[in-house]
Design a protein around this motif. Structure first.
Motif, short mmCIF file in Angstrom:
data_model
loop_
_atom_site.label_atom_id
_atom_site.label_comp_id
_atom_site.label_asym_id
_atom_site.label_seq_id
_atom_site.Cartn_x
_atom_site.Cartn_y
_atom_site.Cartn_z
N ARG A 39 28.57 40.82 79.10
CA ARG A 39 28.17 39.78 78.15
C ARG A 39 27.72 38.53 78.89
O ARG A 39 26.74 37.86 78.50
N LEU A 40 28.42 38.18 79.94
CA LEU A 40 28.06 37.00 80.73
C LEU A 40 26.69 37.17 81.38
O LEU A 40 25.87 36.24 81.39
N ARG A 41 26.41 38.37 81.88
CA ARG A 41 25.10 38.62 82.49
C ARG A 41 23.98 38.47 81.46
O ARG A 41 22.90 37.94 81.76
N THR A 42 24.24 38.96 80.25
CA THR A 42 23.23 38.86 79.21
C THR A 42 22.92 37.41 78.88
O THR A 42 21.76 37.00 78.74
N VAL A 43 23.98 36.60 78.75
CA VAL A 43 23.80 35.17 78.46
C VAL A 43 23.05 34.48 79.59
O VAL A 43 22.16 33.64 79.35
N GLU A 44 23.40 34.82 80.86
CA GLU A 44 22.74 34.20 82.00
C GLU A 44 21.25 34.53 82.02
O GLU A 44 20.41 33.68 82.36
N LYS A 45 20.88 35.77 81.65
CA LYS A 45 19.47 36.13 81.62
C LYS A 45 18.72 35.32 80.57
O LYS A 45 17.59 34.88 80.79
N GLU A 46 19.35 35.13 79.41
CA GLU A 46 18.71 34.34 78.36
C GLU A 46 18.54 32.89 78.79
O GLU A 46 17.50 32.26 78.56
N LEU A 47 19.57 32.34 79.43
CA LEU A 47 19.49 30.97 79.92
C LEU A 47 18.40 30.84 80.97
O LEU A 47 17.69 29.81 81.04
N GLU A 48 18.24 31.86 81.82
CA GLU A 48 17.22 31.82 82.86
C GLU A 48 15.83 31.76 82.23
O GLU A 48 14.95 31.03 82.69
N LYS A 49 15.62 32.54 81.16
CA LYS A 49 14.32 32.52 80.48
C LYS A 49 14.01 31.13 79.93
O LYS A 49 12.90 30.63 80.05
N ARG A 108 15.28 28.26 80.95
CA ARG A 108 15.11 27.30 82.05
C ARG A 108 13.72 27.41 82.66
O ARG A 108 13.06 26.40 82.93
#
Length: 893
Positions: free
Chosen positions: A750-760, A762
């Protein structure tokens, strides 16, 4: 005559004359002055020095030897080789000059039909030390040669010593005249004309000072006169086989033949190629013999020598035109020839080939990366009109890409460049100094062992009682501080104390020294370390913790007491090391042999030759096998026997260790399950180890792995900490222990998924600023310049933005974009130019090189795009201002 037959005839000749045939010792002996055995007499040094009593009056051997000081000359001459075999006969106070001369001359000149070498007497010339008329008379009487056939040579050539005070004596050599094609008549220094192939040392003098090979003092005569001879097997082989040099003999040339088949090149056609063929043949054999004796490639000491030999062989095969892995093709050829004598090469081939092949694979990767970096660095030097590769460039090649300095030197020479080798050595010294300082602080030892030998000579060996006692009443034999004798130690001072008897275990065989105290009337000494600087002498490094220590004339009684808990933990760890070693061989097979170890109370590490990491399942199985052995309460026993008996019994002799041929200690756990030569302290039953908890498995160099584990109380404490951690996580996440892994995996995903969305998000925000940056471009003499600071952006982000900004201009616009990002204290610099800007002379690479030093960094790239990094964020604004001035200067110019 084949080399094997020469070897057989030599030992048979001396065995028939009453000599004990002694097998070759390992190339690795515990001698602080030697990396490798480099002469046939080295294994017999303790007998010549009077440190041990020889078990025989006469001996003969064919000893494996390695010499590497002239490694760069290998192949260029007929005399230089790294591995060689030295045939020798030795007398310990038995026969002397007459016997040595008679035995040598008989074997050399006796017909081959009668078991000799059959060399023609008419071309043999004995040499003697100029002035040794006794030797002259003996040679004339025994051989019947006239006086003008006896060569008188100066001490530089015909006097032998070990380079330190001790035994020495005049020599006699046997020279063979190879004819005028090899040099001038009676010119004894003329190249290979008069080739020495046998040296007879008449060890008769006691040397009190040796300043050089020809400058020394003779204190007197030795109480016993000894003989030490050395006949070069390779030299005799090429003489008897009618070959020009050692590389063309029956045991070496097959490797050259195989190399010719692989490369398509022909030996004998080109001097340059011939040198490469010889390097390959010599280094393949040397490397194989070193690996067989337990050396693994590394960056220090013996490991570095092996790595250097292997990599020189690999590179020379490539220079001959063969690009594929070469060692699997070449080394078996050498194995088949040398294995006729050294059968361990056949039996241990799986391990030997694994180590060699892994090093070649690693070096091929190193060559691919390092050669490209070297070419760039060499190109920069030449472009700048220089002739020397800087020290920091050579060091970076070594430190970052694994390029050994000798390879850099060779490649630089081929490119017509020098290398700042002195500067490189200085950088290497600085890098090593911190680690060495720690080691020196611990040992407190001195390279000069003279003081310790003096104590041993005056007081005799220490009565060592570590196996049977934990405390003794002792007396002081000597007290030292900083290598010098002192009469006392003040409170807090550290010194070295020698006792007449001691219960303390001195560090050896991988086991750390005992801890404890030594009590004296009015105070106490803490034992910091215990070492054996010379055989037979135990030295305690002590710190005064109470009172002032003044041992007097040896009359004061001292109470030496080992820390009992420390010894219990040490015994557990050392026995645990044996258990893990046996378990390792059970799990991986018999080729998984220990190459080094260290153990202290509660902790052990074990290094072993293996080319790939252990799987999680293998580590688990290793731990289970080890603890099953503890649960079985296996008996632990030890006994003394000869080295040959121990090997026949199946005991493992560890690589690099030195053992007394007349008496060794064999420790067994569970009978044949674990049998090793070992001098350490051990438990009585395996269950007393308590537990073995493996905490790590990792690589410690090419072809070498390391297991780390905890034992006893420390092992149980480790497990308790893990239990507590699991309990805390269960409470925190509100799950049962068997659900913990699944819950954490779910959270991580779940954390990885959130990080990918935040990266998009940013990246989108970052690119949104590209338009405003392009619109705000500054016009400098017709060039649109954007130099911008990006806080919180890393290298990839800066590159993305710079590329996007440049792409927003029309194709014909002259554009320069430089972005400098600052994130987590690191500076990232990216420069980009348009085609029109490059036509104006503006290069992204040049701009990067100009601004990078300001931010404490460097980098590189192409004229259209370049990237680098730095460490000084305080100068970012200055660097951006410099971009504008550099553009203005370039366009104006």
């Amino acid at each position: 005559m084949e080399t094997a037959e020469i070897r057989r005839r030599f030992t048979a000749h001396f065995e028939a004359a009453g000599h004990t045939v002694v097998p070759s010792a390992s190339l690795l002996l515990d001698d602080p002055n030697l990396l490798f055995v480099n002469a046939g007499m080295v294994p017999f040094k303790p007998y010549f020095l009077g440190q041990a009593t020889p078990p025989y009056a006469r001996a003969t051997s064919v000893q494996k030897c390695i010499r590497t000081p002239d490694i760069e000359e290998v192949g260029k001459t007929t005399r230089h080789g790294t591995f060689f075999e030295m045939c020798g006969n030795f007398s310990f106070g038995d026969y002397f000059k007459e016997g040595a001369i008679e035995l040598a001359w008989e074997l050399v000149t006796k017909s081959q039909a009668d078991g000799g070498f059959g060399l023609d007497e008419s071309i043999l010339y004995p040499s003697v030390l100029d002035g040794d008329e006794e030797a002259v008379a003996l040679w004339k009487r025994i051989t019947g040669l006239p006086d003008d056939r006896i060569v008188r040579l100066p001490p530089k050539e015909n006097y032998w010593s070990m380079g330190v005070p001790g035994p020495g004596g005049p020599c006699s050599e046997i020279l063979i005249d190879r004819g005028p094609a090899f040099g001038a008549d009676r010119d004894w220094d003329a190249g290979d004309r008069y080739l020495e192939f046998w040296n007879l040392v008449f060890m008769q003098d006691e040397l009190s000072a040796v300043r050089s090979k020809s400058d020394f003092d003779i204190a007197g005569q030795l109480p016993k006169k000894n003989i030490d001879t050395g006949m070069g097997l390779e030299r005799v082989a090429y003489l008897l086989q009618g070959k020009a040099n050692m590389y063309e003999t029956d045991v070496v040339f097959p490797v050259i033949e195989k190399a010719m088949a692989l490369t398509g090149k022909t030996y004998g056609k080109s001097y340059e190629d011939d040198v490469r063929f010889r390097v390959v043949a010599d280094h393949i054999r040397s490397s194989m013999m070193l690996i067989a004796d337990g050396v693994t490639p590394g960056n220090e000491g013996r490991g570095y020598v092996l790595r250097r030999l292997l990599r020189r062989a690999i590179r020379n095969v490539r220079l001959l035109g063969y690009e594929d892995p070469a060692l699997p093709q070449l080394m078996p050829v050498s194995r088949d020839k040398m294995g006729e004598t050294y059968t361990d090469l056949i039996l241990d081939w799986d391990r030997i080939s694994r180590v060699a092949d892994a090093e070649e694979e690693a070096f091929r990767k190193t060559l691919a990366a390092g050669t490209q970096i070297f070419d760039l660095a060499a190109g920069d030097v030449k472009k700048a009109g220089g002739t020397t590769l800087a020290a920091d460039k050579a060091f970076a090649l070594h430190d970052t890409f694994g390029f050994p300095i000798d390879l850099t030197l060779e490649m630089a020479s081929e490119a017509g460049l020098d290398v700042d080798e002195q500067g490189f050595r200085s950088l290497m010294t600085e890098q090593r100094e911190r680690a060495k300082a720690d080691a020196r602080a611990k040992k407190g030892g001195h390279a000069d062992l003279t003081v310790y030998r003096g104590i041993l000579d005056a007081s005799g060996p220490t009565e060592w009682l570590a196996y049977s006692q934990l405390e003794t009443e002792s007396k002081s034999v000597a007290l030292l501080r900083e290598g010098k004798s002192v009469s006392s130690l003040a409170h807090g001072e550290i010194g070295e104390l020698v006792l007449d008897r001691t219960p303390f275990y001195a560090e050896s065989g991988g086991q750390a020294a005992d801890a404890g105290i030594i009590e004296f009337d009015g105070g106490r000494l803490e034992v910091v370390d215990v070492q054996r600087p010379v055989k037979g002498l135990v030295v305690h490094q002590v710190r005064v913790v109470d009172g002032e220590f003044t041992p007097g004339a040896g009359s004061q009684s001292l109470h030496a007491q080992v820390d009992k808990e420390w010894r219990v933990g040490a015994r557990q760890a050392h026995s645990g090391t044996h258990v893990v070693h046996a378990a390792l061989r059970e799990v991986l097979g018999p080729t998984a042999l220990q190459s080094g170890s260290y153990n202290r109370p509660g902790y052990l590490r074990l290094d072993f030759g293996w080319t790939q990491g252990l799987s999680q399942g293998q580590v688990k199985e290793l731990e289970e096998v080890s603890n099953n052995a503890l649960r079985a309460d296996l008996p632990v026993a030890w006994d003394y026997m000869t080295l040959s008996q121990a090997k026949d019994w199946g005991a493992i002799a560890l690589f690099g260790e030195t053992y007394d041929d007349t008496k060794v200690r064999v420790v067994e756990i569970g009978g044949p399950w674990s049998r090793e030569l070992c001098g350490g302290t051990h438990v009585d039953h395996s269950s007393q180890i308590g537990t073995i908890v493996i905490t790590g498995e990792a690589s410690v160099g090419s072809g070498n792995r390391r297991i780390e584990a905890l034992t006893g109380v420390e092992g149980f404490a480790y497990l308790a900490r893990e239990r507590d951690l699991v309990s805390q996580l269960n409470t925190m996440l509100k799950v049962q222990p068997d659900q913990l892994v699944g819950r954490i995996e779910d959270m991580v995903e779940r954390l990885r998924t959130v990080e990918k969305e935040l990266e998009k998000v940013r990246v989108a925000q970052l690119l949104a600023s590209a338009g405003s940056l392009a619109a705000g471009a500054k016009d400098i003499n017709g060039v649109k310049v954007i130099a911008h600071r990006l806080d919180g952006a890393g290298g990839n982000d800066v590159r993305t933005l710079v590329t996007d900004v440049r792409g927003r201009f029309a194709p014909g616009d002259a554009v320069v974009v430089v972005g400098i990002g600052v994130a987590d204290g690191k500076v990232s610099v990216v420069a980009a130019t348009s085609e029109a800007a490059r036509a104006e002379g503006l290069s992204a690479n040049d701009l990067l090189r100009a601004v990078s030093p300001l931010v404490g960094g460097k980098g590189g790239g192409k004229p259209d795009m370049a990237q680098g990094g730095g460490t000084d964020a305080t100068q970012v604004d200055a660097a951006l201002a410099l971009v504008e001035s550099e553009v203005a200067r370039t366009v104006a110019g």
